[in-house]
Write an enzyme that holds these catalytic residues in place. Structure first.
Site, PDB file in Angstrom:
ATOM      1  N   GLY A  45       0.776  -1.246   0.000  1.00 53.79           N
ATOM      2  CA  GLY A  45       0.000   0.000   0.000  1.00 53.79           C
ATOM      3  C   GLY A  45       0.801   1.286   0.000  1.00 53.79           C
TER       4      GLY A  45
ATOM      5  CG  ASN B 274       1.231   3.518  -5.777  1.00 49.93           C
ATOM      6  OD1 ASN B 274       1.570   4.589  -6.267  1.00 49.93           O
ATOM      7  ND2 ASN B 274       1.819   2.374  -6.076  1.00 49.93           N
TER       8      ASN B 274
ATOM      9  CG  HIS C 262       1.023  -1.612 -15.275  1.00 51.14           C
ATOM     10  ND1 HIS C 262       0.832  -2.880 -14.761  1.00 51.14           N
ATOM     11  CD2 HIS C 262       1.923  -1.728 -16.281  1.00 51.14           C
ATOM     12  CE1 HIS C 262       1.588  -3.736 -15.441  1.00 51.14           C
ATOM     13  NE2 HIS C 262       2.258  -3.067 -16.361  1.00 51.14           N
TER      14      HIS C 262
ATOM     15  CB  THR D  24     -11.177  -0.999 -20.242  1.00 51.46           C
ATOM     16  OG1 THR D  24      -9.817  -1.346 -20.528  1.00 51.46           O
ATOM     17  CG2 THR D  24     -11.403   0.474 -20.517  1.00 51.46           C
TER      18      THR D  24
ATOM     19  CG  ASP E 112      -2.028  -3.983 -16.768  1.00 46.44           C
ATOM     20  OD1 ASP E 112      -2.567  -3.456 -15.778  1.00 46.44           O
ATOM     21  OD2 ASP E 112      -1.273  -4.964 -16.671  1.00 46.44           O
TER      22      ASP E 112
END
Ligand code: GAR
Length: 224
Positions: A19, A21, A120, A152, A156
């Protein structure tokens, strides 16, 4: 067209691991750089460090156990329906995948179309998937980096919001490169959230247009 919000954007973060980010987003919110509130931090892993970080900051931490859904033919969709219920209960406007190591299904993707982001650690569309820092090194790339994109159904594959590039150095290992990339992840993810909060992102096919974005940019060359 950007719109000034009075009420902070309600964000949920889905994370499976350490975690960092998530922490970068928390720090940016606490520093007043991002006009948002984290309504919930959700994990598919009971012991995720991300949940600890949430607790430390007084945020709602939720472990949603995938086990009860395992074994059914629609296990992934059923799990995502459970997540969706939680997200709706918390009036979540934007979902952030931050080291969330589970593939999200159409159940979530459709409910949060253009309202769910992922980070990513590669310059997409190069190197989707896993162990991507090693793949960039093995390929002999001179630049690597990270990408924030809308989610989506294709893994990626969604429209790219922001990217940051870092040089690949001769002595790099996958670990040293990952750490250099991570430093940039922590900058661009909060920035993407703030752009969303300011209503400045517009999706036009594959392109994400940024209202008020810089009209020109400088080349990045590595080695410089
Ligand atoms: C980050 O490097 C993130 O980009 C990556 O996992 C790491 C999570 O770190 N995500 C993916 O590879 C998703 N395809 P964190 O838990 O410290 O934020």
């Amino acid at each position: 067209m950007s719109t000034k919000r009075m009420i902070p954007l309600r964000v949920a973060v889905l994370a499976s691991g350490r975690g960092s980010n998530l922490q970068a987003v928390i720090d940016a919110i606490e520093a007043g750089q991002v006009h948002a509130t984290i309504a919930a931090v959700i994990s598919n892993k009971k012991d995720a460090v991300a949940l600890e970080r949430a607790r430390k900051h007084g945020l709602k931490d939720l472990f949603v156990d995938p086990k009860p859904f395992a074994g059914r033919p629609d296990s992934r969709e059923a799990y995502d329906r459970a997540l969706l219920e939680v997200l709706e209960q918390h009036n979540v406007e934007l979902v952030l995948l931050a080291g969330y190591m589970k593939i999200v299904t159409a159940v979530l993707v459709n409910a949060y179309a253009n309202r769910m982001m992922n980070i990513h650690p590669s310059l997409l569309p190069s190197f989707p998937g896993l162990e991507v820092q090693k793949k960039a090194l093995d390929w002999g790339c001179k630049l690597a980096g990270c990408t924030v994109h809308f989610v989506t159904e294709g893994v990626d594959e969604g429209p790219i919001i922001l990217q940051a590039a870092v040089p690949i150095l001769d002595g790099d290992t996958p670990e040293s490169l990952a750490s250099r990339i991570l430093g940039q992840e922590h900058k661009i993810y909060p920035r993407a959230v703030q752009l969303f909060a300011e209503g400045r992102l517009r999706v036009d096919g594959r392109r994400v247009l940024i209202d008020g974005g810089k009209p020109d940019g400088e080349a990045i060359i590595s080695p410089s």
